[in-house]
Design an enzyme around this catalytic site. Structure first.
Site, PDB file in Angstrom:
ATOM      1  N   CYS A  45      31.723  -1.902  -2.838  1.00  0.00           N
ATOM      2  CA  CYS A  45      32.271  -1.344  -1.582  1.00  0.00           C
ATOM      3  C   CYS A  45      31.998  -2.301  -0.425  1.00  0.00           C
ATOM      4  CB  CYS A  45      31.626   0.017  -1.285  1.00  0.00           C
ATOM      5  SG  CYS A  45      29.981  -0.112  -0.518  1.00  0.00           S
ATOM      6  N   THR A  98      -5.276   1.394 -11.880  1.00  0.00           N
ATOM      7  CA  THR A  98      -4.852   1.569 -10.498  1.00  0.00           C
ATOM      8  C   THR A  98      -6.067   1.580  -9.581  1.00  0.00           C
ATOM      9  OG1 THR A  98      -3.646   2.954  -8.906  1.00  0.00           O
ATOM     10  CG2 THR A  98      -4.787   4.102 -10.688  1.00  0.00           C
ATOM     11  N   HIS A 106       7.465   5.099  -7.984  1.00  0.00           N
ATOM     12  CA  HIS A 106       7.837   4.108  -6.959  1.00  0.00           C
ATOM     13  C   HIS A 106       9.124   3.375  -7.290  1.00  0.00           C
ATOM     14  CE1 HIS A 106       3.297   3.946  -5.746  1.00  0.00           C
ATOM     15  NE2 HIS A 106       3.909   5.028  -5.325  1.00  0.00           N
ATOM     16  N   PRO A 147     -11.405  -2.326 -15.367  1.00  0.00           N
ATOM     17  CA  PRO A 147     -12.627  -3.149 -15.400  1.00  0.00           C
ATOM     18  C   PRO A 147     -13.514  -2.910 -14.169  1.00  0.00           C
ATOM     19  CG  PRO A 147     -10.635  -4.515 -15.593  1.00  0.00           C
ATOM     20  CD  PRO A 147     -10.187  -3.126 -15.344  1.00  0.00           C
ATOM     21  N   ASN A 187       4.128   1.745 -11.390  1.00  0.00           N
ATOM     22  CA  ASN A 187       4.716   0.446 -11.704  1.00  0.00           C
ATOM     23  C   ASN A 187       6.234   0.545 -11.742  1.00  0.00           C
ATOM     24  OD1 ASN A 187       2.096  -0.331 -11.958  1.00  0.00           O
ATOM     25  ND2 ASN A 187       2.085  -0.297 -14.208  1.00  0.00           N
ATOM     26  N   VAL A 188       6.848  -0.598 -11.526  1.00  0.00           N
ATOM     27  CA  VAL A 188       8.322  -0.633 -11.462  1.00  0.00           C
ATOM     28  C   VAL A 188       8.891  -1.573 -12.531  1.00  0.00           C
ATOM     29  CG1 VAL A 188       8.347  -0.073  -9.003  1.00  0.00           C
ATOM     30  CG2 VAL A 188       8.164  -2.466  -9.698  1.00  0.00           C
ATOM     31  N   CYS A 215      27.244   2.913   0.376  1.00  0.00           N
ATOM     32  CA  CYS A 215      27.797   4.103  -0.306  1.00  0.00           C
ATOM     33  C   CYS A 215      26.727   4.858  -1.095  1.00  0.00           C
ATOM     34  CB  CYS A 215      28.941   3.669  -1.237  1.00  0.00           C
ATOM     35  SG  CYS A 215      28.380   2.714  -2.674  1.00  0.00           S
TER      36      CYS A 215
HETATM   37  C1  BV8 Z   1       4.833   7.829   1.882  1.00  0.00           C
HETATM   38  C2  BV8 Z   1       6.560  -0.811  -4.028  1.00  0.00           C
HETATM   39  C3  BV8 Z   1       5.573   9.414   3.450  1.00  0.00           C
HETATM   40  C4  BV8 Z   1       7.013  -1.087  -5.384  1.00  0.00           C
HETATM   41  C5  BV8 Z   1       4.624   0.417  -3.505  1.00  0.00           C
HETATM   42  C6  BV8 Z   1      -1.169   4.415   7.027  1.00  0.00           C
HETATM   43  C7  BV8 Z   1      -0.045   3.843   7.579  1.00  0.00           C
HETATM   44  C8  BV8 Z   1       1.197   3.910   6.926  1.00  0.00           C
HETATM   45  C9  BV8 Z   1       1.316   4.569   5.697  1.00  0.00           C
HETATM   46  C10 BV8 Z   1       0.167   5.121   5.180  1.00  0.00           C
HETATM   47  C11 BV8 Z   1      -1.050   5.061   5.832  1.00  0.00           C
HETATM   48  N1  BV8 Z   1      -1.952   5.702   5.050  1.00  0.00           N
HETATM   49  C12 BV8 Z   1      -1.361   6.154   3.950  1.00  0.00           C
HETATM   50  C13 BV8 Z   1      -0.059   5.812   4.027  1.00  0.00           C
HETATM   51  C14 BV8 Z   1       0.933   6.129   3.051  1.00  0.00           C
HETATM   52  C15 BV8 Z   1       1.234   4.881   2.202  1.00  0.00           C
HETATM   53  C16 BV8 Z   1      -0.034   4.378   1.581  1.00  0.00           C
HETATM   54  O1  BV8 Z   1      -0.538   4.995   0.682  1.00  0.00           O
HETATM   55  N2  BV8 Z   1      -0.539   3.236   2.075  1.00  0.00           N
HETATM   56  C17 BV8 Z   1      -1.792   2.737   1.516  1.00  0.00           C
HETATM   57  C18 BV8 Z   1      -1.711   1.231   1.303  1.00  0.00           C
HETATM   58  C19 BV8 Z   1      -2.921   3.117   2.481  1.00  0.00           C
HETATM   59  N3  BV8 Z   1       2.107   5.403   1.198  1.00  0.00           N
HETATM   60  C20 BV8 Z   1       3.430   5.341   1.410  1.00  0.00           C
HETATM   61  O2  BV8 Z   1       3.951   4.790   2.345  1.00  0.00           O
HETATM   62  C21 BV8 Z   1       4.266   6.068   0.376  1.00  0.00           C
HETATM   63  N4  BV8 Z   1       5.216   6.860   1.041  1.00  0.00           N
HETATM   64  O3  BV8 Z   1       3.681   8.127   2.076  1.00  0.00           O
HETATM   65  O4  BV8 Z   1       5.885   8.399   2.500  1.00  0.00           O
HETATM   66  C22 BV8 Z   1       6.870   9.975   3.881  1.00  0.00           C
HETATM   67  C23 BV8 Z   1       7.164  11.296   3.542  1.00  0.00           C
HETATM   68  C24 BV8 Z   1       8.350  11.833   3.987  1.00  0.00           C
HETATM   69  C25 BV8 Z   1       9.256  11.057   4.724  1.00  0.00           C
HETATM   70  C26 BV8 Z   1       8.957   9.727   5.030  1.00  0.00           C
HETATM   71  C27 BV8 Z   1       7.748   9.172   4.607  1.00  0.00           C
HETATM   72  C28 BV8 Z   1       4.999   5.074  -0.495  1.00  0.00           C
HETATM   73  C29 BV8 Z   1       4.008   4.370  -1.380  1.00  0.00           C
HETATM   74  C30 BV8 Z   1       4.757   3.465  -2.342  1.00  0.00           C
HETATM   75  C31 BV8 Z   1       4.782   2.104  -1.779  1.00  0.00           C
HETATM   76  N5  BV8 Z   1       5.337   1.175  -2.741  1.00  0.00           N
HETATM   77  N6  BV8 Z   1       5.158  -0.567  -4.150  1.00  0.00           N
HETATM   78  C32 BV8 Z   1       6.645  -2.472  -5.753  1.00  0.00           C
HETATM   79  O5  BV8 Z   1       7.029  -3.402  -5.052  1.00  0.00           O
HETATM   80  O6  BV8 Z   1       5.975  -2.565  -6.770  1.00  0.00           O
HETATM   81  S1  BV8 Z   1       2.981   0.677  -3.676  1.00  0.00           S
HETATM   82  C33 BV8 Z   1       2.291  -0.529  -4.633  1.00  0.00           C
HETATM   83  O7  BV8 Z   1       0.921  -0.178  -4.725  1.00  0.00           O
HETATM   84  C34 BV8 Z   1       2.792  -0.563  -6.057  1.00  0.00           C
HETATM   85  O8  BV8 Z   1       3.706   0.449  -6.366  1.00  0.00           O
HETATM   86  C35 BV8 Z   1       1.512  -0.337  -6.847  1.00  0.00           C
HETATM   87  O9  BV8 Z   1       1.723   0.238  -8.050  1.00  0.00           O
HETATM   88  C36 BV8 Z   1       0.809   0.551  -5.911  1.00  0.00           C
HETATM   89  C37 BV8 Z   1      -0.601   0.883  -6.165  1.00  0.00           C
HETATM   90  O10 BV8 Z   1      -1.272  -0.278  -6.462  1.00  0.00           O
HETATM   91  P1  BV8 Z   1      -1.960  -0.316  -7.918  1.00  0.00           P
HETATM   92  O11 BV8 Z   1      -0.910  -0.046  -8.924  1.00  0.00           O
HETATM   93  O12 BV8 Z   1      -3.148   0.542  -7.913  1.00  0.00           O
HETATM   94  O13 BV8 Z   1      -2.310  -1.837  -8.016  1.00  0.00           O
HETATM   95  P2  BV8 Z   1      -3.569  -2.563  -7.375  1.00  0.00           P
HETATM   96  O14 BV8 Z   1      -3.306  -4.025  -7.436  1.00  0.00           O
HETATM   97  O15 BV8 Z   1      -3.910  -1.927  -6.062  1.00  0.00           O
HETATM   98  O16 BV8 Z   1      -4.781  -2.211  -8.365  1.00  0.00           O
HETATM   99  C38 BV8 Z   1      -4.756  -2.707  -9.698  1.00  0.00           C
HETATM  100  C39 BV8 Z   1      -5.959  -2.090 -10.396  1.00  0.00           C
HETATM  101  O17 BV8 Z   1      -5.905  -2.494 -11.770  1.00  0.00           O
HETATM  102  C40 BV8 Z   1      -7.290  -2.575  -9.864  1.00  0.00           C
HETATM  103  O18 BV8 Z   1      -8.145  -1.453  -9.704  1.00  0.00           O
HETATM  104  C41 BV8 Z   1      -7.817  -3.493 -10.961  1.00  0.00           C
HETATM  105  O19 BV8 Z   1      -9.233  -3.411 -11.071  1.00  0.00           O
HETATM  106  C42 BV8 Z   1      -7.191  -2.921 -12.180  1.00  0.00           C
HETATM  107  N7  BV8 Z   1      -6.954  -3.862 -13.282  1.00  0.00           N
HETATM  108  C43 BV8 Z   1      -6.746  -5.194 -13.220  1.00  0.00           C
HETATM  109  N8  BV8 Z   1      -6.531  -5.679 -14.475  1.00  0.00           N
HETATM  110  C44 BV8 Z   1      -6.592  -4.606 -15.317  1.00  0.00           C
HETATM  111  C45 BV8 Z   1      -6.860  -3.447 -14.562  1.00  0.00           C
HETATM  112  N9  BV8 Z   1      -6.978  -2.225 -15.115  1.00  0.00           N
HETATM  113  C46 BV8 Z   1      -6.841  -2.142 -16.452  1.00  0.00           C
HETATM  114  N10 BV8 Z   1      -6.575  -3.201 -17.245  1.00  0.00           N
HETATM  115  C47 BV8 Z   1      -6.444  -4.441 -16.717  1.00  0.00           C
HETATM  116  N11 BV8 Z   1      -6.198  -5.500 -17.515  1.00  0.00           N
HETATM  117 ZN    ZN Z   2      28.492   0.577  -2.059  1.00  0.00          ZN
END
Ligand code: BV8
Ligand code: ZN
Length: 238
Positions: free
Chosen positions: A140, A178, A110, A204, A93-94, A121
């Site tokens: 800048c 997650t 993240h 859930p 989370n952010v 810069c």
């Molecule tokens: C990297 C930005 C390599 C911040 C985010 C195919 C093609 C291209 C890329 C990939 C690929 N396969 C894999 C990848 C890599 C990719 C990836 O994983 N893609 C996925 C979608 C397949 N990953 C990346 O690109 C990462 N970087 O791999 O770089 C690299 C290495 C060297 C040099 C260059 C490159 C970067 C990943 C980060 C991306 N940024 N967000 C923002 O805007 O917030 S990710 C985004 O998803 C958020 O950060 C978020 O946190 C994250 C994960 O989601 P969740 O947190 O799990 O949220 P979600 O909604 O999915 O689920 C919520 C859950 O909560 C559910 O299960 C629900 O049931 C539950 N819930 C609901 N209510 C509750 C609850 N639980 C408890 N209590 C409740 N009340």
């Molecule tokens: Zn700057």
């Protein structure tokens, strides 16, 4: 009494849901009305920095009015009881809500809504102010970007290394709110399990990491946290 019982935890958007912050996937998720490519990739930012900033500024504005919920507060309490060295919170989370609940040394895999980086810069700074003009500019003259890790971007090396270290040495690994689909964050739970940690999930629904879990609390994080802490303290007192 188990001394040095180490707990590491990976949280996702679900732990902030009860604070009013939308999750990404599933009903009403952020990705329902935004395209990841357009607002959460470096290409999307290059193509249309204004659109990306409108997406993030709306989230910053909303997050400012949200408060930590019992899920965040419970984890901060657990760290207070067992000590900062024995409880490490790694989050995808952010929103900064773990820190606002009092948790120390949060590992933000993240990035953060409250940090911006200049695309010219590279200066990075923390700011809680809302920007009048979008996209905001650096002194800048360069355009600022959210200091957030977008898809296709590497995670901050040092932070991920720490998260890996904590996952490896954990006795208990908590996976809270997650879907477990985003890598490499999701692998932390797999690595913890492979190094012998017991894994519990609080969600859930079943996440993609459910197969690793010895115990699942199928409820909202805020509602389950007291019971999770109780169960942990029971284990430690054994
Ligand atoms: C990297 C930005 C390599 C911040 C985010 C195919 C093609 C291209 C890329 C990939 C690929 N396969 C894999 C990848 C890599 C990719 C990836 O994983 N893609 C996925 C979608 C397949 N990953 C990346 O690109 C990462 N970087 O791999 O770089 C690299 C290495 C060297 C040099 C260059 C490159 C970067 C990943 C980060 C991306 N940024 N967000 C923002 O805007 O917030 S990710 C985004 O998803 C958020 O950060 C978020 O946190 C994250 C994960 O989601 P969740 O947190 O799990 O949220 P979600 O909604 O999915 O689920 C919520 C859950 O909560 C559910 O299960 C629900 O049931 C539950 N819930 C609901 N209510 C509750 C609850 N639980 C408890 N209590 C409740 N009340
Ligand atoms: Zn700057």
């Amino acid at each position: 009494m188990k001394n040095n019982f180490r707990i590491a935890c990976l949280t996702g958007a679900g732990i902030s849901a009860e604070s009013g912050i939308a999750t990404f996937r599933g009903m009403g998720g952020m990705w329902e009305n935004h395209s990841i490519e357009e607002v959460a990739t470096p290409e999307g930012f290059r193509k249309n920095p204004l659109l990306v900033w409108e997406f993030y500024e709306a989230r910053r504005k909303q997050a400012l009015s949200c408060k930590p919920n019992k899920g965040h507060i419970g984890l901060a309490r657990l760290q207070e009881i067992l000590g900062e060295k024995n409880v490490c919170i790694t989050t995808q989370n952010v929103d900064g809500l773990h820190q606002r609940a009092g948790t120390k040394n949060v590992l933000e895999l993240h990035g953060s809504l409250w940090k911006v980086r200049c695309t010219k810069c590279q200066n990075e700074r923390e700011t809680f102010e809302l920007f009048d003009d979008l996209p905001p500019k650096c002194s800048c003259g360069g355009i600022l970007r959210p200091a957030i890790v977008w898809f296709g971007e590497p995670l901050p090396q040092d932070i991920f290394k720490n998260a890996l270290f904590e996952a490896r040495r954990a006795n208990l690994y908590l996976v809270i709110g997650t879907s477990g689909v985003v890598e490499p964050a999701a692998s932390l739970a797999k690595i913890a399990a492979s190094e012998g940690a017991v894994v519990w999930e609080v969600n859930p629904e079943e996440s993609a990491l459910a197969y690793l879990c010895q115990k699942s609390f199928r409820s909202k994080a805020g509602e389950a946290m007291d019971l999770v802490i109780e169960e942990i303290l029971k284990i430690i007192k054994e």
